[in-house]
Scaffold this motif. Structure first.
Motif, PDB file in Angstrom:
ATOM      1  N   UNK A 178       0.877  -1.228  -0.055  1.00 48.69           N
ATOM      2  CA  UNK A 178      -0.244  -0.080  -0.042  1.00 48.69           C
ATOM      3  C   UNK A 178       0.881   1.267  -0.059  1.00 48.69           C
ATOM      4  N   UNK A 179       0.577   2.077  -0.922  1.00 49.92           N
ATOM      5  CA  UNK A 179       1.267   3.335  -1.213  1.00 49.92           C
ATOM      6  C   UNK A 179       0.396   4.666  -0.665  1.00 49.92           C
ATOM      7  N   UNK A 180       0.894   5.005   0.593  1.00 49.08           N
ATOM      8  CA  UNK A 180      -0.114   5.946   1.098  1.00 49.08           C
ATOM      9  C   UNK A 180       0.086   7.430   0.489  1.00 49.08           C
ATOM     10  N   UNK A 181       0.977   7.546  -0.198  1.00 46.17           N
ATOM     11  CA  UNK A 181       1.251   8.629  -0.968  1.00 46.17           C
ATOM     12  C   UNK A 181       0.131   9.099  -2.003  1.00 46.17           C
ATOM     13  N   UNK A 182      -0.182   7.946  -2.650  1.00 42.22           N
ATOM     14  CA  UNK A 182      -1.323   8.124  -3.654  1.00 42.22           C
ATOM     15  C   UNK A 182      -2.545   7.144  -3.711  1.00 42.22           C
ATOM     16  N   UNK A 183      -2.499   6.526  -2.145  1.00 43.66           N
ATOM     17  CA  UNK A 183      -3.633   5.649  -1.839  1.00 43.66           C
ATOM     18  C   UNK A 183      -3.891   4.722  -2.843  1.00 43.66           C
ATOM     19  N   UNK A 184      -2.634   3.844  -3.251  1.00 43.96           N
ATOM     20  CA  UNK A 184      -2.630   2.865  -4.148  1.00 43.96           C
ATOM     21  C   UNK A 184      -2.288   1.491  -3.576  1.00 43.96           C
ATOM     22  N   UNK A 185      -3.309   0.521  -3.627  1.00 42.97           N
ATOM     23  CA  UNK A 185      -2.851  -0.814  -3.130  1.00 42.97           C
ATOM     24  C   UNK A 185      -2.431  -1.753  -4.096  1.00 42.97           C
TER      25      UNK A 185
END
Length: 298
Positions: A178-185
């Motif tokens: 999960x990339x918190x910066x873009x909200x990408x899972x």
């Protein structure tokens, strides 16, 4: 210099990378069985760029694809690769590992991944030569030097990735990113889009992990197979419906004292039209589910 640029540009074109979110690049695989034509290069692979370094998420279905991915990264950023994240043990996700083995590069995976690699490597090596048209050695199986038992944070430089080790589901060594910066899972093979889900771990466990995944506040989700999707958690509904249907129908077959072979002939067939590669994988899913559910009430 011109020759180097052309080689890098060709690698980029061959991989058909797409920036699906800021700094997140994905090559979308095709819904095909692995063979000598596609060389096993059928999964979604890619990388995430921070301000300090790059994390690869799954290295490819062949050593050549791993090298092409490495060259393509150099086209997009001068930053070094610092992590190679393997989301699980299946060949289409790990066979490019060796291309990235270098000082300063850490390999990260589920805490059960190293054992799974060791157990499967002899069979995978034989199968690659027979079915995929290339030679593998033990050196191509690079286990994680950073195993994830529950969760782990990786800092790429102003970009924090949260890695989660899941219980038995698609396999017994699934990892999501999960990339918190873009909200990408990056759900990898915990999510199949279009391609029939493949149960190589635990059907009931997978349904439990789907409940966990649905709670992730993702704005974009990258599956292991199929296009990235923004309608979350609705995007996982088809997979959940198939897996729930599989469990329900297998339990009915068991209660009716049908054999596994009888169940394989009928279970799930009403959902055939919803999925690609249904006939190639559904019977195997039924047999896996049947073996697990046959004794659940004992």
């Amino acid at each position: 210099m011109c020759g180097l640029w052309w080689g890098l540009a060709a690698a980029r074109a061959d991989l058909d990378l797409r920036e699906v979110a800021q700094g997140i690049f994905v090559h979308q695989g095709r819904h095909e069985l692995p063979d000598k034509h596609n060389r096993g290069e059928i999964a979604n692979i890619g990388f995430i760029v921070g301000e300090r370094c790059v994390a690869v998420v799954d290295s490819g279905g062949s050593p050549d694809q791993g090298r092409a991915l490495k060259a393509a990264i150099a086209v997009h950023t001068p930053l070094p690769v610092c992590y190679v994240i393997n989301t699980h043990v299946h060949p289409d996700h790990i066979y490019g590992n060796r291309a990235f083995k270098a000082p300063g590069v850490s390999f990260v995976g589920h805490h059960k991944l190293a054992q799974a690699m060791a157990l499967r490597a002899p069979y995978y090596i034989e199968k690659a030569g027979r079915d995929l048209g290339y030679t593998l050695t033990a050196e191509d199986f690079v286990p994680p030097d950073q195993p994830v038992k529950e969760s782990m944070d990786l800092d790429l430089g102003n970009r924090m990735l949260r890695l989660t080790a899941h219980g038995p589901a698609h396999t017994d060594n699934d990892l999501s990113v999960y990339d918190a910066k873009t909200g990408t899972l990056w759900a990898a093979d915990l999510l199949f889009m279009g391609h029939l889900p493949v149960v190589d771990g635990s059907l009931i466990g997978w349904l439990k992990e789907i409940d966990r995944l649905k709670a992730v506040p993702a704005r974009l989700v990258i599956p292991g197979h199929g296009p990235a999707v923004s309608e979350w958690p609705r995007a996982i509904a088809a997979e959940e419906r198939y897996l729930n249907g599989l469990a329900t129908e297998v339990r009915v077959a068991i209660r009716q004292h049908r054999t596994m072979e009888q169940a394989m002939a009928t279970v799930g067939t009403s959902m055939r039209g919803e999925w690609q590669l249904f006939d190639e994988f559904n019977k195997r899913n039924v047999s896996t589910a049947f073996a697990a559910l046959e004794w659940e009430d004992d």
